[in-house]
Design an enzyme around this catalytic site. Structure first.
Site, short mmCIF file in Angstrom:
data_model
loop_
_atom_site.label_atom_id
_atom_site.label_comp_id
_atom_site.label_asym_id
_atom_site.label_seq_id
_atom_site.Cartn_x
_atom_site.Cartn_y
_atom_site.Cartn_z
N SER A 193 0.82 -1.21 0.00
CA SER A 193 0.00 0.00 0.00
C SER A 193 0.86 1.27 0.00
CB SER A 193 -0.90 0.02 1.23
OG SER A 193 -1.74 -1.12 1.26
N1 SAH Z 1 -0.80 -4.68 4.32
C1 SAH Z 1 -0.15 -4.94 3.05
C2 SAH Z 1 -1.05 -4.63 1.87
C3 SAH Z 1 -0.97 -5.70 0.83
S1 SAH Z 1 -2.17 -5.70 -0.46
C4 SAH Z 1 1.19 -4.25 2.98
O1 SAH Z 1 1.53 -3.47 3.89
O2 SAH Z 1 1.95 -4.53 2.07
C5 SAH Z 1 -3.48 -6.73 0.21
C6 SAH Z 1 -3.18 -8.18 0.47
O3 SAH Z 1 -4.41 -8.80 0.86
C7 SAH Z 1 -2.66 -8.99 -0.71
O4 SAH Z 1 -1.41 -9.53 -0.38
C8 SAH Z 1 -3.72 -10.08 -0.91
O5 SAH Z 1 -3.17 -11.33 -1.30
C9 SAH Z 1 -4.36 -10.15 0.46
N2 SAH Z 1 -5.71 -10.74 0.51
C10 SAH Z 1 -6.74 -10.60 -0.37
N3 SAH Z 1 -7.82 -11.31 0.04
C11 SAH Z 1 -7.46 -11.92 1.20
C12 SAH Z 1 -8.14 -12.80 2.12
N4 SAH Z 1 -9.40 -13.21 1.91
N5 SAH Z 1 -7.46 -13.24 3.21
C13 SAH Z 1 -6.18 -12.83 3.44
N6 SAH Z 1 -5.49 -12.01 2.62
C14 SAH Z 1 -6.12 -11.55 1.51
#
Ligand code: SAH
Length: 215
Positions: free
Chosen positions: A65
């Site tokens: 993000s």
């Molecule tokens: N907090 C992260 C943001 C990553 S983007 C950071 O600081 O980098 C969001 C993430 O959510 C992705 O890696 C995606 O694979 C995950 N995601 C999507 N649906 C999900 C679910 N149902 N359970 C767990 N993770 C999920």
């Protein structure tokens, strides 16, 4: 991966940028951004850009993000030391590490094995000790509930009931909600077992929260 004076300097510049955003006022957030080397979470080729305010590919078609988004969600969460926080979407592990640095007891769920493994490695290298779980965040983590706070870092088509259940009364959940490419940032406060106060904080773009797609 190495931390250097150059990267430390770039972090100071990023913090100066975050300080210009009047929505972000919690000093502990600036402190955490100073301490957590964001470039460790990106592939080496992107290290230089880790401190610009942009989102990046972190593998498996997912993104880390924007720094401002991480800071803003953290602000809305009103993190206090010692709180038990559930994060859905570990991704790179940067947000997880920021919460750990702020003294929270963090539980984080990621549905993609590749990202879960990568994040685990970097986070343990940084000596943080969150509980990382490979699984479906739609279900939350009933075995560790209830949580003081819940932060969802992927775009949820609707708010999963399991997460509402796993929030403590008086607890806060921050979650981007929306079906399409854009979501509305929502903050819910659990007033009692069945009542939630809701506020909205503008439009954001997250990768989708996918149900039953653990791989
Ligand atoms: N907090 C992260 C943001 C990553 S983007 C950071 O600081 O980098 C969001 C993430 O959510 C992705 O890696 C995606 O694979 C995950 N995601 C999507 N649906 C999900 C679910 N149902 N359970 C767990 N993770 C999920």
């Amino acid at each position: 991966m190495q931390d250097t004076y150059k990267f430390k300097g770039m972090r100071k510049q990023l913090i100066a940028l975050l300080r210009q955003d009047e929505r972000i006022t919690n000093e502990a957030i600036f402190e955490a951004f100073d301490q957590v080397p964001r470039h460790f979470f990106l592939d080496l080729v992107f290290a230089e850009q880790a401190y610009s305010n942009t989102a990046f590919q972190i593998g498996a078609g997912q993104t880390i993000s924007h720094p401002v988004t991480v800071a803003f969600q953290t602000q809305l969460l009103e993190v206090k030391r010692g709180e038990k926080i559930l994060e859905i979407g570990t991704g790179s592990g940067f947000q997880t590490s920021v919460l750990c640095q702020m003294g929270a007891k963090v539980f984080s769920v990621e549905r993609q094995k590749e990202l879960y493994m990568k994040a685990k490695q970097i986070i343990s290298h940084l000596k943080f000790t969150p509980r990382l779980v490979f699984g479906d965040g739609y279900k939350g983590l009933p075995g560790y509930a209830p949580f003081d706070k819940i932060i969802v870092t992927c775009g949820a088509p609707e708010i999963p009931n399991a997460l509402l259940d796993q929030l403590k009364v008086g607890g806060i959940m921050v979650i981007p909600v929306g079906e399409g490419k854009e979501q509305t940032m929502k903050r819910l406060i659990k007033v009692n077992e069945t009542t939630f106060d809701q506020e909205e904080f503008g439009t954001f773009k997250f990768v989708p929260m996918l149900e039953d797609k653990v791989r």
